[in-house]
Design an enzyme around this catalytic site. Structure first.
Site, PDB file in Angstrom:
ATOM      1  N   CYS A   1      15.999 -10.604  15.215  1.00 49.13           N
ATOM      2  CA  CYS A   1      16.809 -11.710  14.717  1.00 49.13           C
ATOM      3  C   CYS A   1      18.214 -11.689  15.308  1.00 49.13           C
ATOM      4  O   CYS A   1      18.694 -12.683  15.838  1.00 49.13           O
ATOM      5  CB  CYS A   1      16.882 -11.646  13.182  1.00 49.13           C
ATOM      6  SG  CYS A   1      17.992 -12.873  12.472  1.00 49.13           S
TER       7      CYS A   1
ATOM      8  N   CYS B   1      16.863 -15.329  15.932  1.00 51.08           N
ATOM      9  CA  CYS B   1      17.569 -16.350  15.142  1.00 51.08           C
ATOM     10  C   CYS B   1      19.016 -16.591  15.568  1.00 51.08           C
ATOM     11  O   CYS B   1      19.442 -17.740  15.719  1.00 51.08           O
ATOM     12  CB  CYS B   1      17.576 -15.961  13.663  1.00 51.08           C
ATOM     13  SG  CYS B   1      16.101 -15.142  13.068  1.00 51.08           S
TER      14      CYS B   1
ATOM     15  N   LYS C   1      19.522 -17.835  19.278  1.00 51.57           N
ATOM     16  CA  LYS C   1      18.819 -19.131  19.310  1.00 51.57           C
ATOM     17  C   LYS C   1      19.649 -20.220  18.649  1.00 51.57           C
ATOM     18  O   LYS C   1      19.822 -21.314  19.183  1.00 51.57           O
ATOM     19  CB  LYS C   1      17.453 -18.962  18.627  1.00 51.57           C
ATOM     20  CG  LYS C   1      16.616 -20.223  18.470  1.00 51.57           C
ATOM     21  CD  LYS C   1      16.846 -20.948  17.149  1.00 51.57           C
ATOM     22  CE  LYS C   1      16.582 -20.145  15.912  1.00 51.57           C
ATOM     23  NZ  LYS C   1      15.190 -19.871  15.656  1.00 51.57           N
TER      24      LYS C   1
ATOM     25  N   TYR D   1       6.911 -22.384  17.592  1.00 51.50           N
ATOM     26  CA  TYR D   1       8.275 -22.815  17.294  1.00 51.50           C
ATOM     27  C   TYR D   1       9.259 -22.187  18.284  1.00 51.50           C
ATOM     28  O   TYR D   1      10.267 -22.796  18.652  1.00 51.50           O
ATOM     29  CB  TYR D   1       8.650 -22.519  15.841  1.00 51.50           C
ATOM     30  CG  TYR D   1       8.908 -21.071  15.513  1.00 51.50           C
ATOM     31  CD1 TYR D   1      10.186 -20.525  15.641  1.00 51.50           C
ATOM     32  CD2 TYR D   1       7.887 -20.235  15.061  1.00 51.50           C
ATOM     33  CE1 TYR D   1      10.436 -19.196  15.341  1.00 51.50           C
ATOM     34  CE2 TYR D   1       8.132 -18.907  14.759  1.00 51.50           C
ATOM     35  CZ  TYR D   1       9.404 -18.394  14.904  1.00 51.50           C
ATOM     36  OH  TYR D   1       9.648 -17.081  14.608  1.00 51.50           O
TER      37      TYR D   1
ATOM     38  N   GLU E   1      11.764 -24.567  20.314  1.00 52.39           N
ATOM     39  CA  GLU E   1      13.199 -24.355  20.116  1.00 52.39           C
ATOM     40  C   GLU E   1      13.896 -24.064  21.447  1.00 52.39           C
ATOM     41  O   GLU E   1      14.946 -24.638  21.755  1.00 52.39           O
ATOM     42  CB  GLU E   1      13.438 -23.200  19.142  1.00 52.39           C
ATOM     43  CG  GLU E   1      13.110 -23.555  17.703  1.00 52.39           C
ATOM     44  CD  GLU E   1      13.274 -22.380  16.749  1.00 52.39           C
ATOM     45  OE1 GLU E   1      13.448 -22.617  15.544  1.00 52.39           O
ATOM     46  OE2 GLU E   1      13.227 -21.207  17.214  1.00 52.39           O
TER      47      GLU E   1
ATOM     48  N   HIS F   1      25.182 -40.400  -1.442  1.00 54.65           N
ATOM     49  CA  HIS F   1      25.193 -41.472  -0.445  1.00 54.65           C
ATOM     50  C   HIS F   1      26.510 -41.485   0.320  1.00 54.65           C
ATOM     51  O   HIS F   1      27.560 -41.299  -0.283  1.00 54.65           O
ATOM     52  CB  HIS F   1      24.993 -42.820  -1.155  1.00 54.65           C
ATOM     53  CG  HIS F   1      24.800 -43.964  -0.221  1.00 54.65           C
ATOM     54  ND1 HIS F   1      23.651 -44.124   0.538  1.00 54.65           N
ATOM     55  CD2 HIS F   1      25.618 -45.000   0.107  1.00 54.65           C
ATOM     56  CE1 HIS F   1      23.766 -45.229   1.262  1.00 54.65           C
ATOM     57  NE2 HIS F   1      24.954 -45.767   1.022  1.00 54.65           N
TER      58      HIS F   1
ATOM     59  N   GLU G   1      19.413 -37.738   0.932  1.00 52.70           N
ATOM     60  CA  GLU G   1      19.115 -38.638  -0.195  1.00 52.70           C
ATOM     61  C   GLU G   1      17.781 -39.357  -0.021  1.00 52.70           C
ATOM     62  O   GLU G   1      17.184 -39.818  -1.006  1.00 52.70           O
ATOM     63  CB  GLU G   1      20.234 -39.659  -0.382  1.00 52.70           C
ATOM     64  CG  GLU G   1      20.282 -40.730   0.704  1.00 52.70           C
ATOM     65  CD  GLU G   1      21.305 -41.814   0.412  1.00 52.70           C
ATOM     66  OE1 GLU G   1      21.334 -42.318  -0.734  1.00 52.70           O
ATOM     67  OE2 GLU G   1      22.080 -42.158   1.333  1.00 52.70           O
TER      68      GLU G   1
END
Length: 486
Positions: free
Chosen positions: A74, A79, A82, A216, A220, A461, A466
């Site tokens: 990681c 992670c 990346k 992934y 990515e 909003h 939302e």
């Protein structure tokens, strides 16, 4: 004395076992093999209970010679770098958009890989140092050594220079994680290709890049390479993002195509050759057309899965059972292996999500059960995650396919149960900052949120998030779900 003298003749390993037999005590209460997210979390948590704790960690250089410091995948090749390179690509997109908001920015904008790479690598090195300091502060002994079992309580540590150290412990946790696979059946794959273990440590731009795989990791990497202006192609044999919701996976790849990433679908490589120009010529087969095709690239990046890093652990000697197909260690709900007092956490364990936060949580909980009189087990249900493609995809819970398989299509609507309380089984979101959005909703789903409760939630909003509170058009209705106004 004669018996003791005979035991001494067995060598250093035999001597350590003799010392333990005579004293009845191991050197450490806990030994962790592997200094990644899960292992470090477990070690540091155990140290807080006043226990004697040690960590063995050693990074075997990649086939291309890339190496890094303490912290695991990681921190070093996953992670963290990346996300930083993903952010670099997003900034590039923002610069292109800025002119439409009145900013006078000369086009086209140009990206310098070496500047970004140096900044990323410096930040990663600061994290390596931070982990070293944390271990020292918590009085955890750190061995920069490769560990292998001699017996169920004894681990042989070997330095890069070949120096051997024997460590004994009452409890041992295996947390060595995984490494990227190379497709060894493809000629030239190992000699000329790289993996995610190398990409983040390149000093110069990878240039025109072929990313092989539909994971992934593949999407990515292809996404941020495209985003910083590189000619990038993804070659995928079958479906993208296997295991994720396939409707969402299709939206991810469709957006990537519109964003500039090229896709070679239903294709697989057969060989990689180095040309006189130093470019790499890749030959592949197109299964739909039945043709053989070629193109040349500056870099070929393999993203075809990961394998558990167990090869040098000597697990068979102590009887730790693994899955014969995956090579991963079989554990129970308490992370215990087939051998008492030997445990495993993180990517190396069978059936667990390969995610940093789950490894950290599992490691901490294991230490608390071992030394803190806790009985709490890690809950692996409804774990949220995000794929950091140019347009991010965040999710928590079941995919639509998994929900249908578990409950039947007649009982599912919008990845919710249709009957009774209409409990939400899965939530999937594609949009900017998807990870931030899903992290919040994940709490509700962990607490058993229902569809009516979601509809009673007032949205903020104007936000992308939302839209989740306004989900009222279902597939079954056949109505158009396109949003046309506020």
């Amino acid at each position: 004395m004669a018996a003791l003298q005979r035991r001494r003749l067995l060598g250093v390993s035999g001597l350590s076992r003799t010392v333990r037999a005579l004293s009845g005590k191991n050197e450490y209460d806990l030994l962790v093999i592997g200094g990644g997210s899960g292992g470090l979390a477990c070690a540091k948590e155990a140290a807080q209970f006043g226990r004697q704790v040690a960590v063995l960690d050693y990074v075997e250089p990649s086939p291309q010679g890339t190496k890094w410091g303490l912290g695991g995948t990681c921190v070093n090749v996953g992670c963290i770098p990346k996300k930083l390179m993903h952010q670099a690509a997003l900034l590039g997109s923002a610069l292109k958009d800025a002119q439409h908001y009145g900013w006078n920015i000369a086009q086209p904008v140009h990206h310098t890989w070496s500047v970004m790479a140096q900044a990323v690598q410096n930040y990663v090195k600061s994290l390596n140092w931070g982990h070293r300091v944390q271990l020292q502060d918590k009085k955890v002994k750190y061995f920069n050594m490769k560990g292998s079992f001699s017996d169920p309580h004894t681990v042989r540590g070997l330095t890069k220079g070949g120096k051997e150290t024997i460590v004994t412990a009452e409890n041992i946790v295996i947390a060595t994680g995984g490494r990227p696979k190379y497709p060894m059946h493809i000629a030239g794959a190992l000699e000329y290709g790289i993996t995610s273990d190398d990409l983040f440590w390149l000093k110069e731009s990878p240039g025109k890049t072929l990313v092989v795989g539909a994971s992934y990791v593949s999407l990515e990497c292809a996404g941020f390479l495209t985003g910083i202006g590189l000619d990038t192609t993804v070659m995928m044999r079958s479906i993208p993002l296997r295991g994720f919701d396939q409707q969402m996976a299709s939206l991810v790849t469709e957006h990537m195509e519109s964003y500039g990433t090229k896709f070679l679908k239903r294709c697989f490589p057969t060989k990689v050759e180095k040309l006189e120009s130093n470019r790499l010529q890749v030959t592949w087969k197109n299964t739909d057309l039945g043709t053989e095709e070629t193109d040349s690239f500056d870099t070929v990046l393999w993203a075809v899965g990961r394998a558990p890093d167990t090869e040098t652990l000597n697990l068979e000697t102590v009887g730790v059972k693994t899955n014969s197909e995956t090579g991963k260690i079989i554990v129970d709900a308490s992370e215990a292996t087939s051998v008492p007092h030997i445990y495993a956490v993180g990517d190396i364990t069978e059936g667990r999500p390969e995610l940093t936060p789950t490894a950290i949580a599992a490691g901490k909980l294991l230490a608390q059960r071992l030394f803190g009189q806790s009985s709490e087990l890690m809950d692996y249900d409804n774990v949220p995650t995000t794929v950091f493609t140019p347009l991010e995809y965040g999710c928590v819970g079941l995919s639509e396919e998994a929900a249908v398989q578990c409950y039947g299509s007649d009982n599912i609507e919008m990845v919710c149960l249709r009957e009774r309380a209409q409990r939400i089984l899965g939530l999937h979101f594609i949009g900017p900052n998807a990870g931030e959005v899903i992290q919040g909703f994940a709490l509700g789903i962990k607490c058993g949120a229902t569809y009516p409760q979601l509809m009673k939630t007032v949205g903020i909003h104007p936000t992308c998030a939302e839209e989740i509170t306004k989900l009222h058009i279902t597939k079954r209705s056949g109505l158009d779900a396109t949003v046309t106004g506020c």
